[in-house]
Design a protein around this motif. Structure first.
Motif, mmCIF file in Angstrom:
data_model
loop_
_atom_site.group_PDB
_atom_site.id
_atom_site.type_symbol
_atom_site.label_atom_id
_atom_site.label_comp_id
_atom_site.label_asym_id
_atom_site.label_seq_id
_atom_site.Cartn_x
_atom_site.Cartn_y
_atom_site.Cartn_z
ATOM 1 N N PRO A 175 0.826 -1.218 0.000
ATOM 2 C CA PRO A 175 0.000 0.000 0.000
ATOM 3 C C PRO A 175 0.859 1.266 0.000
ATOM 4 N N ALA A 176 0.194 2.380 -0.280
ATOM 5 C CA ALA A 176 0.906 3.651 -0.445
ATOM 6 C C ALA A 176 1.620 4.090 0.821
ATOM 7 N N ASP A 177 1.125 3.697 1.992
ATOM 8 C CA ASP A 177 1.794 4.103 3.225
ATOM 9 C C ASP A 177 3.043 3.274 3.500
ATOM 10 N N ARG A 178 3.283 2.272 2.664
ATOM 11 C CA ARG A 178 4.483 1.456 2.810
ATOM 12 C C ARG A 178 5.488 1.706 1.695
ATOM 13 N N VAL A 179 4.978 1.858 0.471
ATOM 14 C CA VAL A 179 5.856 2.059 -0.688
ATOM 15 C C VAL A 179 5.351 3.229 -1.523
#
Length: 353
Positions: A175-179
């Motif tokens: 997800p965007a909060d990880r990558v």
């Protein structure tokens, strides 16, 4: 400064993989390693690099080596580089500038006194090269598993829907909060459907997209920047422009969110610094990107970046591309570029090459 003498060594850098770009596959990249020295101490040399990209750099021509040789011979006759207009030779300007800085700082590949050479690593993005979709997915996952939290995809070579499915697969896993995902279209989109494509891409949580349409379409690019749900970064749009003469008008009109700074293409570190000032004046951010230089050019760009006020991941992870790069202390690992002083530089010897 006009007492200095200059020379160069050509090294054909060999890629360790199939390097596919929007301009086709490249197997080698010609690097011209420029050195400067004072006649009173010829063994002490400062190094720079002039390695223009064919088809992209304004000095990326078939007779570049001949032109470089002529320019350096003119300097060796006692003429100062400051007396020559190198606007049409941005890679040469970058090389002369960094060779002088290195020499004046002791010839130890120290271009600036900066935190990078003292152990503060620089965050970088992991680049996914153009390839089959399956191989691009493998590249991306491998980079993420290696510790990269910012991944940049080159897009525009495949069917748009297929590329969207590729991004969708990545987002299902990461997800965007990880990558963070950056895209680089290299001008692949047509102006009349660019915004529609950007709206479709936005659902994948994209950080930014570089050069969605080809450069020198100012009205169209202004419209794209104004309507795109994804922040736009200018890259090729800056090549060949003077930041003082044209930069302010360009940025005020187009209003991009980011600038991509490639010193080899823009005319060196001093010229890149002018673009930084223009970006700051217009409240825009930026990051530096290498243009396939060897470790000599990459080292100079990294040290320059380290003295700037930026915390964004940079595009400086290209040191591992070649089988015959200049060995030295640079190491791209786990999402950062590191300087390992215990890994000594192994510089070429002009008298032997």
């Amino acid at each position: 400064m006009n007492e200095l003498q200059y020379g160069y060594i050509k090294r054909n850098l060999e890629f360790s993989f199939q390097a596919k770009t929007s301009r086709g596959e490249i197997k080698t990249h010609a690097a011209y390693l420029v050195y400067a020295f004072h006649p009173s101490n010829p063994t002490l040399k400062g190094w720079g690099e002039a390695s223009p990209l064919m088809g992209l750099s304004i000095d990326g021509t078939d007779n570049f080596e001949e032109q470089l040789s002529t320019i350096l011979a003119y300097f060796n006759e006692g003429n100062s580089p400051l007396s020559v207009d190198l606007t049409s030779f941005p890679a040469v300007r970058f090389a002369i500038e960094t060779a002088q800085l290195d020499l004046f700082n002791g010839g130890e590949q120290i271009v600036f006194d900066n935190t990078f050479i003292y152990g503060k690593s620089i965050p970088i993005n992991g680049l996914v090269w153009m390839d089959s979709i399956d191989n691009m997915l493998v590249q991306a996952v491998t980079k993420i598993q290696e510790g990269y939290t910012c991944i940049k995809f080159k897009i525009g070579a495949h069917d748009f829907d297929v590329e969207c499915k590729m991004l969708e697969q990545i987002r299902k896993q990461y997800p965007a909060d990880r990558v963070e995902i950056r895209l680089d279209a290299n001008g692949a989109f047509a102006p009349d459907d660019a915004v529609l494509k950007l709206k479709e891409l936005a659902r994948f949580g994209i950080h930014s997209i570089e050069q969605p349409i080809a450069p020198r379409q100012l009205d169209e690019m202004e419209e794209v920047c104004g309507k795109s749900p994804i922040p736009v970064a200018l890259d090729e749009e800056l090549i060949g422009l003077d930041p003082e003469e044209h930069g302010a008008k360009l940025l005020k009109f187009i209003k991009p969110k980011y600038l991509i700074l490639k010193p080899t293409l823009l005319g060196g570190l001093g010229m890149s610094a002018k673009w930084v000032r223009k970006a700051n004046e217009h409240e825009m951010d930026w990051w530096a990107t290498s243009a396939l230089e060897s470790n000599i050019g990459l080292n100079a760009i990294a040290q320059w970046t380290a003295v700037q006020k930026t915390s964004l991941p940079q595009g400086l992870g290209t040191g591992n591309l070649y089988t015959n790069n200049i060995e030295g202390p640079l190491l791209a690992k786990a999402g950062a570029l590191h300087f390992l002083p215990q890994n000594a530089w192994k510089l070429p010897h002009p008298e032997l090459d």
